[in-house]
Design an enzyme around this catalytic site. Structure first.
Site, PDB file in Angstrom:
ATOM      1  N   LYS A 159       0.859  -1.187   0.000  1.00 12.81           N
ATOM      2  CA  LYS A 159       0.000   0.000   0.000  1.00 12.81           C
ATOM      3  C   LYS A 159       0.889   1.228   0.000  1.00 12.81           C
ATOM      4  O   LYS A 159       1.839   1.320   0.785  1.00 12.81           O
ATOM      5  CB  LYS A 159      -0.900  -0.027   1.234  1.00 12.81           C
ATOM      6  CG  LYS A 159      -1.775   1.207   1.363  1.00 12.81           C
ATOM      7  CD  LYS A 159      -3.010   0.887   2.133  1.00 12.81           C
ATOM      8  CE  LYS A 159      -3.761   2.143   2.512  1.00 12.81           C
ATOM      9  NZ  LYS A 159      -5.061   1.829   3.101  1.00 12.81           N
ATOM     10  N   LYS A 161       1.038   5.356   0.271  1.00 16.23           N
ATOM     11  CA  LYS A 161       0.334   6.583   0.637  1.00 16.23           C
ATOM     12  C   LYS A 161       0.776   7.727  -0.271  1.00 16.23           C
ATOM     13  O   LYS A 161       1.983   7.958  -0.450  1.00 16.23           O
ATOM     14  CB  LYS A 161       0.644   6.942   2.098  1.00 16.23           C
ATOM     15  CG  LYS A 161       0.048   5.970   3.106  1.00 16.23           C
ATOM     16  CD  LYS A 161      -1.462   6.086   3.173  1.00 16.23           C
ATOM     17  CE  LYS A 161      -2.018   5.296   4.352  1.00 16.23           C
ATOM     18  NZ  LYS A 161      -3.495   5.380   4.399  1.00 16.23           N
ATOM     19  N   ASP A 188      -3.311   4.990  -1.846  1.00 22.78           N
ATOM     20  CA  ASP A 188      -4.276   5.687  -0.990  1.00 22.78           C
ATOM     21  C   ASP A 188      -3.911   7.170  -0.873  1.00 22.78           C
ATOM     22  O   ASP A 188      -2.867   7.508  -0.309  1.00 22.78           O
ATOM     23  CB  ASP A 188      -4.281   5.042   0.401  1.00 22.78           C
ATOM     24  CG  ASP A 188      -5.382   5.591   1.303  1.00 22.78           C
ATOM     25  OD1 ASP A 188      -6.125   6.494   0.857  1.00 22.78           O
ATOM     26  OD2 ASP A 188      -5.491   5.119   2.450  1.00 22.78           O
ATOM     27  N   ASN A 190      -5.868   9.405   0.706  1.00 24.10           N
ATOM     28  CA  ASN A 190      -6.450   9.987   1.920  1.00 24.10           C
ATOM     29  C   ASN A 190      -7.028  11.386   1.678  1.00 24.10           C
ATOM     30  O   ASN A 190      -6.750  12.319   2.432  1.00 24.10           O
ATOM     31  CB  ASN A 190      -5.422  10.030   3.059  1.00 24.10           C
ATOM     32  CG  ASN A 190      -5.122   8.650   3.628  1.00 24.10           C
ATOM     33  OD1 ASN A 190      -4.030   8.116   3.441  1.00 24.10           O
ATOM     34  ND2 ASN A 190      -6.085   8.040   4.283  1.00 24.10           N
ATOM     35  N   LYS A 265     -13.704  -0.431   7.683  1.00 26.09           N
ATOM     36  CA  LYS A 265     -12.876  -0.467   8.893  1.00 26.09           C
ATOM     37  C   LYS A 265     -13.817  -0.589  10.077  1.00 26.09           C
ATOM     38  O   LYS A 265     -14.766   0.197  10.190  1.00 26.09           O
ATOM     39  CB  LYS A 265     -12.058   0.827   9.027  1.00 26.09           C
ATOM     40  CG  LYS A 265     -10.944   0.952   8.011  1.00 26.09           C
ATOM     41  CD  LYS A 265     -10.206   2.272   8.162  1.00 26.09           C
ATOM     42  CE  LYS A 265      -9.129   2.373   7.097  1.00 26.09           C
ATOM     43  NZ  LYS A 265      -8.635   3.750   6.958  1.00 26.09           N
ATOM     44  N   CYS A 292      -7.537  -0.589   8.582  1.00 28.20           N
ATOM     45  CA  CYS A 292      -7.391  -0.386  10.021  1.00 28.20           C
ATOM     46  C   CYS A 292      -7.024   1.068  10.309  1.00 28.20           C
ATOM     47  O   CYS A 292      -6.690   1.831   9.395  1.00 28.20           O
ATOM     48  CB  CYS A 292      -6.317  -1.310  10.574  1.00 28.20           C
ATOM     49  SG  CYS A 292      -4.713  -1.171   9.758  1.00 28.20           S
ATOM     50  N   ASP A 317      -5.882  -4.906   4.482  1.00 27.92           N
ATOM     51  CA  ASP A 317      -4.871  -3.906   4.835  1.00 27.92           C
ATOM     52  C   ASP A 317      -4.828  -3.863   6.367  1.00 27.92           C
ATOM     53  O   ASP A 317      -5.336  -2.942   6.988  1.00 27.92           O
ATOM     54  CB  ASP A 317      -5.303  -2.571   4.206  1.00 27.92           C
ATOM     55  CG  ASP A 317      -4.434  -1.415   4.649  1.00 27.92           C
ATOM     56  OD1 ASP A 317      -3.262  -1.642   4.988  1.00 27.92           O
ATOM     57  OD2 ASP A 317      -4.940  -0.272   4.654  1.00 27.92           O
ATOM     58  N   ASP A 319      -2.242  -3.972   8.908  1.00 29.18           N
ATOM     59  CA  ASP A 319      -0.810  -3.942   9.209  1.00 29.18           C
ATOM     60  C   ASP A 319      -0.427  -2.978  10.331  1.00 29.18           C
ATOM     61  O   ASP A 319       0.762  -2.853  10.638  1.00 29.18           O
ATOM     62  CB  ASP A 319      -0.020  -3.582   7.950  1.00 29.18           C
ATOM     63  CG  ASP A 319      -0.304  -2.152   7.474  1.00 29.18           C
ATOM     64  OD1 ASP A 319      -1.318  -1.559   7.905  1.00 29.18           O
ATOM     65  OD2 ASP A 319       0.492  -1.627   6.670  1.00 29.18           O
TER      66      ASP A 319
HETATM   67 MG   LIG Z   1      -7.500   4.700   3.427  1.00 33.30          MG
END
Ligand SMILES: [Mg+2]
Length: 347
Positions: A159, A161, A188, A190, A265, A292, A317, A319
């Site tokens: 993943k 960011k 991701d 965000n 989540k 998470c 995901d 971790d």
């Molecule tokens: Mg996300």
């Protein structure tokens, strides 16, 4: 015997191994609330809330202040009738991570009565899953170094960011893909991009010959038009994370045809809404991943059992416990690199 005798909240802090940098936030410590549900027969069920101010508007102190309220709501109730408890805890709308922790602690105590893993209470669909590991935002050199190390540790889903700087993000993903050939990528943002930037990023990555398996939350959570715009203008599946907290949010995302994927989540939805979302997604032909916040192993345990039990997820995901340090591992599962399975003692 199966009635709730007492409920206890404990604040716990776990330092991150490396400051965890995502769009708009750098975390150095995870501050979580451990929830213990004690039954009349003295069995104790464990849950953990990892409150998120960024996503849920929660603060740890808000959760701690709810201890007596939650006690009053639940003492004397029978955990075998956990649907009643889910109905009552659905009122914890301002503190969804607390709702998740309480609901899971109830199921954890029930699982001990039935001498079965919690995942079997959800249906026991799977016994193993593969998790990704996350590369946070950093300079190019460190992003590539982190990704390489994750790949060498055996993780095949990485993943990445992004979302703070479009040009640097494009370069980082290109360089990471060069040194982790054969890996799958979840990217991701965000909420960091505008809809146009989100499309530009994805098109550049696509033109470099790189495939993204899930493109998570490219734009602001409330901008469903923006999400839909990205969905229909990029070649990768687009996921809602910050936009998808409750079952009502997901119903709206379905109606608006805004996404291909939902990132469930437990910390946003609790178990009750997470269960509803898995069924909504199935009915609407959406795919699911599970993510998470900053859970320790006892908190990740909740999502592991939910994911194994429902078998509903394309990507896991899970971790956060690998990114923090804790004195001892407390998950009721076994972990070997990216592979997570139900521990022998819990079958
Ligand atoms: Mg996300």
């Amino acid at each position: 015997m199966a009635k709730i005798k007492d409920i206890k909240f404990t604040l716990r802090e776990y330092p991150y191994r490396k400051p965890f940098h995502i769009t708009g936030s750098i975390a150095t410590v995870a501050v979580n609330i451990e929830v213990q549900v004690q039954l009349k027969n003295d069995l104790v069920g464990y849950g953990e809330a990892s409150p998120s101010f960024r996503v849920n508007g929660e603060r740890p102190e808000m959760l701690l202040a709810m201890e007596n309220q939650v006690r009053e709501m639940l003492i004397g109730l029978d955990v075998r009738q956990y649907r009643q408890i889910f109905e009552i805890t659905d009122r914890l709308t301002a503190t969804p991570s607390l709702k998740a922790a309480v609901q899971f602690a109830v199921l954890d105590s029930l699982a001990q009565i039935y001498e079965t893993p919690v995942s079997f209470l959800f249906g026991g669909a799977k016994k193993t899953l593969e998790t990704d590991k996350t590369v946070g935002i950093d300079n190019l050199e460190n992003r590539v170094k982190d990704a390489k190390q994750i790949f060498e540790e055996g993780f095949r889903i990485i993943k990445i960011k992004v979302g703070e700087h479009l040009r640097e993000d494009v370069e980082a993903v290109q360089e990471i893909a060069r040194v982790t050939k054969g890996a799958k990528y979840i990217v991701d943002a965000n909420m960091g991009y505008t809809p146009k930037q989100a499309v530009e990023f994805a098109q550049e990555i696509y033109r470099s010959g790189i495939d993204i398996d899930v493109y998570e939350q490219p734009v602001y959570w409330a901008d469903l038009d923006g999400l839909r715009f990205v969905r229909f203008n990029v070649p990768f599946p687009v996921a809602a994370d910050e936009s998808a907290k409750t079952k009502f949010d997901v119903l709206r995302l379905i109606k608006e045809e805004a996404v291909d994927y939902i990132n469930i989540k437990l910390m946003k939805s609790g178990l009750s809404d997470a269960l509803a979302i898995t069924e909504l997604a199935k009915a609407a032909n959406l795919k699911l991943m599970i993510g998470c916040m900053s859970e320790s192993s006892i908190g990740i345990n909740q999502s592991v059992h939910f994911a194994l039990g429902t078998g509903a997820f394309e990507f896991h995901d899970l971790d956060s416990h690998l990114l923090i340090s804790e004195e001892r591992f407390r998950g009721k599962f076994a972990q070997n690199g990216p592979e997570i399975s139900i521990g022998e003692g819990w079958l």
